[in-house]
Design a protein around this motif. Structure first.
Motif, short mmCIF file in Angstrom:
data_model
loop_
_atom_site.label_atom_id
_atom_site.label_comp_id
_atom_site.label_asym_id
_atom_site.label_seq_id
_atom_site.Cartn_x
_atom_site.Cartn_y
_atom_site.Cartn_z
N VAL A 23 0.93 -1.15 0.11
CA VAL A 23 -0.04 0.04 0.07
C VAL A 23 0.81 1.17 0.07
CG1 VAL A 23 -1.79 1.33 1.39
CG2 VAL A 23 -2.13 -1.24 1.00
N ALA A 24 1.87 1.13 0.80
CA ALA A 24 2.78 2.53 0.82
C ALA A 24 3.54 2.46 -0.52
CB ALA A 24 3.96 2.05 1.74
N SER A 25 3.80 1.47 -1.04
CA SER A 25 4.27 1.74 -2.55
C SER A 25 3.27 2.14 -3.55
CB SER A 25 4.73 0.23 -3.02
OG SER A 25 5.88 -0.45 -2.38
N PHE A 26 1.91 1.66 -3.43
CA PHE A 26 1.09 2.40 -4.30
C PHE A 26 0.67 3.58 -4.03
CE2 PHE A 26 -3.48 3.44 -4.40
CZ PHE A 26 -3.67 3.20 -5.84
N LEU A 27 0.58 4.22 -2.81
CA LEU A 27 0.79 5.59 -2.75
C LEU A 27 1.71 6.37 -3.09
CD1 LEU A 27 -0.78 5.59 0.83
CD2 LEU A 27 -2.02 5.89 -1.10
N ASP A 28 2.90 5.89 -3.06
CA ASP A 28 3.98 6.66 -3.85
C ASP A 28 4.00 6.54 -5.37
OD1 ASP A 28 6.53 8.13 -3.37
OD2 ASP A 28 7.27 6.62 -4.84
N PHE A 29 3.32 5.54 -5.65
CA PHE A 29 3.26 5.41 -7.28
C PHE A 29 2.12 6.58 -7.69
CE2 PHE A 29 0.03 3.67 -10.04
CZ PHE A 29 0.63 3.60 -11.34
N CYS A 30 1.13 6.88 -6.92
CA CYS A 30 0.35 7.77 -7.13
C CYS A 30 0.80 9.20 -7.18
CB CYS A 30 -0.85 7.80 -6.02
SG CYS A 30 -1.98 6.38 -6.36
N ARG A 31 1.57 9.26 -6.15
CA ARG A 31 2.36 10.68 -6.00
C ARG A 31 3.36 10.81 -7.43
NH1 ARG A 31 7.49 11.91 -5.29
NH2 ARG A 31 8.04 9.81 -4.94
N VAL A 32 4.05 9.74 -7.78
CA VAL A 32 4.79 10.00 -8.78
C VAL A 32 4.08 10.24 -10.27
CG1 VAL A 32 6.78 8.85 -10.40
CG2 VAL A 32 6.76 8.89 -7.78
N ARG A 33 3.06 9.43 -10.21
CA ARG A 33 2.33 9.28 -11.44
C ARG A 33 1.68 10.71 -11.66
NH1 ARG A 33 -2.59 5.06 -11.94
NH2 ARG A 33 -3.15 6.35 -9.83
N SER A 34 1.10 11.38 -10.62
CA SER A 34 0.45 12.66 -10.68
C SER A 34 1.54 13.57 -10.93
CB SER A 34 -0.17 13.07 -9.18
OG SER A 34 -0.50 14.42 -9.39
N MET A 35 2.70 13.70 -10.78
CA MET A 35 3.96 14.53 -11.06
C MET A 35 4.18 14.32 -12.52
SD MET A 35 7.65 14.70 -9.00
CE MET A 35 8.00 13.05 -9.58
N GLU A 36 4.34 13.23 -12.92
CA GLU A 36 4.68 12.90 -14.06
C GLU A 36 3.42 13.42 -15.17
OE1 GLU A 36 7.43 11.72 -15.37
OE2 GLU A 36 8.68 11.46 -13.56
N ALA A 37 2.39 12.92 -15.00
CA ALA A 37 1.26 13.59 -15.72
C ALA A 37 1.31 15.14 -15.70
CB ALA A 37 0.12 12.86 -15.25
N SER A 38 1.55 15.76 -14.64
CA SER A 38 1.47 17.18 -14.57
C SER A 38 2.58 17.75 -15.62
CB SER A 38 1.88 17.65 -13.22
OG SER A 38 1.90 19.14 -13.06
N LEU A 39 3.76 17.09 -15.32
CA LEU A 39 5.06 17.52 -16.26
C LEU A 39 4.71 17.41 -17.83
CD1 LEU A 39 7.93 15.82 -14.22
CD2 LEU A 39 7.35 18.31 -14.50
N ARG A 40 3.83 16.48 -18.12
CA ARG A 40 3.38 16.22 -19.61
C ARG A 40 2.20 16.66 -19.95
NH1 ARG A 40 6.49 12.44 -17.70
NH2 ARG A 40 7.78 10.92 -18.84
N GLY A 41 1.70 17.94 -18.97
CA GLY A 41 0.30 18.13 -19.30
C GLY A 41 -0.85 17.37 -19.61
N ARG A 42 -0.94 16.27 -18.77
CA ARG A 42 -1.79 15.15 -19.30
C ARG A 42 -2.87 14.87 -17.84
NH1 ARG A 42 0.24 11.50 -22.81
NH2 ARG A 42 -1.88 10.50 -22.83
N ASP A 43 -4.01 14.49 -18.27
CA ASP A 43 -4.80 14.17 -17.10
C ASP A 43 -4.42 12.70 -16.59
OD1 ASP A 43 -6.36 16.36 -17.21
OD2 ASP A 43 -7.66 15.50 -18.71
N ILE A 44 -4.72 12.58 -15.31
CA ILE A 44 -4.08 11.19 -14.78
C ILE A 44 -4.78 9.93 -15.24
CG2 ILE A 44 -4.09 9.79 -12.71
CD1 ILE A 44 -3.20 12.30 -11.19
N GLY A 45 -6.08 10.34 -15.57
CA GLY A 45 -6.94 9.37 -16.38
C GLY A 45 -6.46 8.78 -17.42
#
Length: 215
Positions: A151-173
């Motif tokens: 679960v800790a890994s998954f929550l960090d995955f969500c953090r990194v995915r959100s950051m990477e999506a923002s850098l690319r100007g993409r929606d997380i979905g």
């Protein structure tokens, strides 16, 4: 690290104590009557989730519920239950995220735990004041040693995915991001932090030449 994953607020200690030799007297929580058969089914679930303590009985469950109710004094659900409900919610999010693939047996354990907590056949009705989610909290407690890292890994995955999506100007979905992508990003973060630490602890400037003093 999020407090819900680290500093654990303990459940009543009586839940982990051995069953007394004599039969317990308490079988009711508020006006709800516990039965030996329902508690036996709950113990079977806990064993599947990984609980290693002595099986529970009606008396210890009722005593634990009374302890929590008295300590809460009408302020709502106790903190120890709320913490485990947050852990349950995080595990449910993990299962619902199609981009995350749990490793080992974590997915099966999480699925069993969430299925119980959201199903119709529970030991305690959720409508019980203060302690309606005590059985859910006990189930989370049993499963958590197998789930904490995942679960800790998954929550960090969500953090990194959100950051990477923002850098690319993409929606997380609409952003395709996998566990392998997360592991690559974490490795890159580690290398970058190591470089920054090296910069903080050293200098790119050459050392000053030794100064000679003529006496």
């Amino acid at each position: 690290m999020n407090a819900m994953l680290t500093a654990t607020i303990p459940l009543p200690a009586i839940l982990d104590q051995p069953s007394p030799m004599a039969p317990g007297r308490r079988h009711c929580i508020e006006n709800f009557h516990l039965t030996a058969a329902s508690v036996d089914r709950f113990n079977a679930l806990l064993a599947r989730l990984g609980r290693r303590a002595a099986p529970l009985d009606c008396d210890r469950l009722a005593t634990a519920a009374r302890e929590l109710r008295d300590s809460a004094a009408g302020t709502g659900e106790p903190a120890c239950i709320l913490q485990r409900m947050k852990r349950l919610e995080a595990a449910a999010r993990m299962l619902d995220d199609i981009q995350w693939e749990p490793v080992d047996d974590a997915g099966n354990v999480a699925s069993l735990m969430v299925h119980y907590a959201t199903g119709r056949y529970q030991l305690l009705p959720n409508t019980l004041p203060t302690v309606g989610h005590l059985d859910d909290a006990i189930a989370v407690e049993a499963a958590w040693p197998s789930l904490q890292y995942e679960v800790a890994s998954f929550l960090d995955f969500c953090r990194v995915r959100s950051m990477e999506a923002s850098l690319r100007g993409r929606d997380i979905g609409g952003f395709n991001f996998s566990r392998d992508d997360w592991e690559d990003a974490r490795q890159a973060e580690y290398v970058l932090e190591k470089q920054r630490r090296c910069i903080r602890e050293s200098s790119y400037l050459p050392q000053l030449a030794t100064r000679f003093i003529v006496h």
